[in-house]
Write an enzyme that holds these catalytic residues in place. Structure first.
Site, mmCIF file in Angstrom:
data_model
loop_
_atom_site.group_PDB
_atom_site.id
_atom_site.type_symbol
_atom_site.label_atom_id
_atom_site.label_comp_id
_atom_site.label_asym_id
_atom_site.label_seq_id
_atom_site.Cartn_x
_atom_site.Cartn_y
_atom_site.Cartn_z
ATOM 1 N N ASP A 33 0.848 -1.182 0.000
ATOM 2 C CA ASP A 33 0.000 0.000 0.000
ATOM 3 C C ASP A 33 0.892 1.244 0.000
ATOM 4 O O ASP A 33 1.890 1.303 0.702
ATOM 5 C CB ASP A 33 -0.914 -0.007 1.234
ATOM 6 N N HIS A 103 -10.460 -5.435 -2.965
ATOM 7 C CA HIS A 103 -9.100 -5.623 -2.455
ATOM 8 C C HIS A 103 -9.147 -5.956 -0.978
ATOM 9 O O HIS A 103 -10.006 -5.467 -0.246
ATOM 10 C CB HIS A 103 -8.236 -4.381 -2.696
HETATM 11 P P1 AMP Z 1 -9.772 1.353 0.481
HETATM 12 O O1 AMP Z 1 -9.980 2.572 1.351
HETATM 13 O O2 AMP Z 1 -10.062 0.073 1.204
HETATM 14 O O3 AMP Z 1 -10.461 1.471 -0.850
HETATM 15 O O4 AMP Z 1 -8.201 1.278 0.238
HETATM 16 C C1 AMP Z 1 -7.570 1.762 -0.901
HETATM 17 C C2 AMP Z 1 -6.095 1.702 -0.603
HETATM 18 O O5 AMP Z 1 -5.371 1.781 -1.823
HETATM 19 C C3 AMP Z 1 -5.563 2.849 0.271
HETATM 20 O O6 AMP Z 1 -4.979 2.281 1.438
HETATM 21 C C4 AMP Z 1 -4.516 3.530 -0.611
HETATM 22 O O7 AMP Z 1 -3.404 3.963 0.121
HETATM 23 C C5 AMP Z 1 -4.168 2.442 -1.599
HETATM 24 N N1 AMP Z 1 -3.682 2.858 -2.910
HETATM 25 C C6 AMP Z 1 -4.312 3.664 -3.793
HETATM 26 N N2 AMP Z 1 -3.590 3.775 -4.917
HETATM 27 C C7 AMP Z 1 -2.511 2.998 -4.762
HETATM 28 C C8 AMP Z 1 -1.371 2.675 -5.578
HETATM 29 N N3 AMP Z 1 -1.202 3.176 -6.811
HETATM 30 N N4 AMP Z 1 -0.421 1.854 -5.071
HETATM 31 C C9 AMP Z 1 -0.568 1.350 -3.824
HETATM 32 N N5 AMP Z 1 -1.597 1.591 -3.013
HETATM 33 C C10 AMP Z 1 -2.555 2.416 -3.472
#
Ligand code: AMP
Length: 117
Positions: A33, A103
């Site tokens: 993440d 995810h």
């Molecule tokens: P959620 O709130 O469960 O939808 O989590 C989405 C997660 O994706 C968050 O923890 C973000 O930090 C992570 N995230 C978004 N874009 C990326 C990316 N390009 N690479 C890694 N993590 C990401």
């Protein structure tokens, strides 16, 4: 027809956004993440798209089973089985889901608090 097919995780699966996999098999891709909430914070996404957890009740149970088996294997491969870890799947607005692509978060490497905020 599916909606929201151009999320950041769609772009990761298509290769448009490169990531360094920390675990991969036929069913999933796992990567760090970008905004870690624990010393280990890995996201596991299925290669076959679902938008959110609530869709899984209408998906083939084998697909869901392989997804969660892969999450378990990813956590094992990260060395988390003995110290322990937490799996989080945020679903929808109240659940805090930001990316409309299924995810699982693997969180570990420190004592996690309960209940979550
Ligand atoms: P959620 O709130 O469960 O939808 O989590 C989405 C997660 O994706 C968050 O923890 C973000 O930090 C992570 N995230 C978004 N874009 C990326 C990316 N390009 N690479 C890694 N993590 C990401």
């Amino acid at each position: 027809m599916q909606h929201s097919v151009n999320t950041v995780f769609d772009k990761i699966i298509s290769g448009d956004i490169p990531v360094e996999p920390v675990f991969e098999n036929d069913d999933v891709l796992a990567f760090n993440d970008m905004n870690p909430q624990a010393p280990v914070h890995v996201l596991v996404i299925p290669k076959k798209r679902s938008s959110r957890f609530s869709e899984l009740s209408s998906k083939p149970v084998e697909e869901t089973g392989r997804f969660f088996a892969a999450v378990s294997a990813a956590a094992s491969s990260l060395g988390l089985d003995s110290p322990g870890y937490r799996i989080v799947v945020n679903n929808g607005s109240d659940g805090g889901q930001e990316v409309e692509y299924l995810h699982a978060h693997i969180l570990g490497g420190r004592q996690l608090k309960w209940p979550p905020g």
